[in-house]
Design an enzyme around this catalytic site. Structure first.
Site, mmCIF file in Angstrom:
data_model
loop_
_atom_site.group_PDB
_atom_site.id
_atom_site.type_symbol
_atom_site.label_atom_id
_atom_site.label_comp_id
_atom_site.label_asym_id
_atom_site.label_seq_id
_atom_site.Cartn_x
_atom_site.Cartn_y
_atom_site.Cartn_z
ATOM 1 N N CYS A 224 0.814 -1.230 0.000
ATOM 2 C CA CYS A 224 0.000 0.000 0.000
ATOM 3 C C CYS A 224 0.841 1.272 0.000
ATOM 4 O O CYS A 224 0.631 2.178 -0.814
ATOM 5 C CB CYS A 224 -1.001 -0.016 1.146
ATOM 6 S SG CYS A 224 -0.307 0.105 2.806
ATOM 7 N N HIS A 272 -3.085 0.955 6.848
ATOM 8 C CA HIS A 272 -3.443 0.865 5.422
ATOM 9 C C HIS A 272 -3.672 2.271 4.876
ATOM 10 O O HIS A 272 -4.106 3.176 5.582
ATOM 11 C CB HIS A 272 -4.696 0.026 5.209
ATOM 12 C CG HIS A 272 -4.959 -0.249 3.751
ATOM 13 N ND1 HIS A 272 -4.100 -0.980 2.964
ATOM 14 C CD2 HIS A 272 -5.964 0.151 2.924
ATOM 15 C CE1 HIS A 272 -4.567 -1.048 1.732
ATOM 16 N NE2 HIS A 272 -5.693 -0.366 1.686
ATOM 17 N N HIS A 284 -5.677 1.687 -4.439
ATOM 18 C CA HIS A 284 -4.806 1.162 -3.377
ATOM 19 C C HIS A 284 -4.339 -0.243 -3.736
ATOM 20 O O HIS A 284 -4.871 -0.886 -4.644
ATOM 21 C CB HIS A 284 -5.528 1.179 -2.031
ATOM 22 C CG HIS A 284 -6.653 0.197 -1.923
ATOM 23 N ND1 HIS A 284 -6.995 -0.442 -0.752
ATOM 24 C CD2 HIS A 284 -7.546 -0.277 -2.846
ATOM 25 C CE1 HIS A 284 -8.027 -1.241 -0.945
ATOM 26 N NE2 HIS A 284 -8.379 -1.153 -2.200
#
Length: 309
Positions: A224, A272, A284
């Protein structure tokens, strides 16, 4: 130049509003409209960027002219002090020497406006006062002209910025309708904007479908924070390969303030993150076994947004 700039402001579409009775446009019509609006927005953005350059030039010219006028005023003040005794003598003798009147006056322009004074100075063309008068007048004219240009460009920039917002809103509305009908369209529509954030987002969008790999930062696999780091590196901005550090790498913005290219973070420990696209969507790299994709920001606890460019 002014006519050309004003003419460039007329590109705002006249079809932004739709009557309630009109039938819903087809997906194809919406897609065509979205691309047309994106093209118009690009034109308006470049015109806006051009006006920013012109404004900076005008402001620099105004400062130079103002500094020059101030120097001439200081020189005139020095000359006033030197001829103070001459002014007193002239008064004692009942005279009205225009040179003394000009130099001693707190409003020399009013003295210069008198035709007799101008004729007097014209006959004495070797006079230092005449040279000073001409320089001071030129400096004042240049200053007023430069300040007028700055004001004009500021007004045009304000008008253009307003029109850019109208086209942006129309594009977002059209894109939203398209994505509701077909979520895959979000990846096919243009990323609007010319700044580094928009450019980084375009790079990230070019990685759709690439696999998630823990600890990877491109060019063909990502985690990420590796995806956002790689995308921004392509536009000359270096971010650390860690969500916690990227969270402190720019200006924090609220969810309602997010713009395309902003970084978005989730969960209290920031484990995240993604990159905002618009319309509540982000791109993402989710987790092992998945690929870089577009997803809704809902369903994850939003921790904050960061603008790095």
């Amino acid at each position: 130049m002014v006519g050309a700039l004003v003419a460039g402001l007329s590109v705002v579409p006249q079809t932004v509003g739709t009557a309630n009775a009109d039938p819903e446009p087809s997906t194809k019509e919406l897609r065509t409209k979205a691309f047309k609006l994106a093209d118009q927005l690009e034109q308006l953005t470049e015109q806006y960027n051009g006006l920013k350059v012109k404004l900076a030039q005008s402001q620099r010219a105004a400062k130079v002219a103002t500094d020059n006028a101030e120097r001439q005023e200081k020189t005139l003040q020095g000359l006033r002090e030197k001829v103070g005794s001459l002014a007193a003598t002239s008064y004692m003798q009942g005279g009205s020497d225009p040179t003394v009147s000009f130099v001693a006056s707190q409003d020399p322009q009013a003295v210069l406006d008198q035709a007799s004074t101008l004729r007097y100075f014209a006959k004495r063309d070797s006079s230092k006062v005449l040279i000073l008068m001409q320089a001071m007048q030129a400096a004042q004219r240049a200053r007023k002209s430069a300040e007028a240009r700055s004001t004009q460009v500021k007004e045009l920039r304000t008008q253009l910025d307003s029109q850019r917002k109208k086209v942006t809103d129309a594009y977002e509305k059209t894109r939203g309708k398209l994505v509701e009908r077909d979520p895959s369209m979000l990846a096919k529509l243009p990323v609007i904007g010319t700044g580094k954030a928009a450019q980084a987002l375009r790079y990230a969008m070019g990685k759709l479908g690439d696999p998630y790999v823990w600890g990877a930062a491109g060019p063909s696999t990502f985690d990420c924070s590796g995806l956002t780091m790689w995308a921004y590196r392509q536009v000359g901005i270096n971010l650390p390969h860690y969500t916690g550090s990227q969270f402190n790498a720019g200006t924090h913005v609220s969810r309602s303030q997010l713009q395309p290219g902003d970084l978005v973070f989730f969960y209290s420990d920031l484990h995240h993150m993604g990159m905002y696209i618009g319309g509540g969507k982000m791109i993402h790299a989710p987790h092992t076994g998945d690929v870089v994709k577009i997803a809704s920001m809902s369903g994850r606890p939003f921790a904050g947004g960061v603008r790095v460019a």
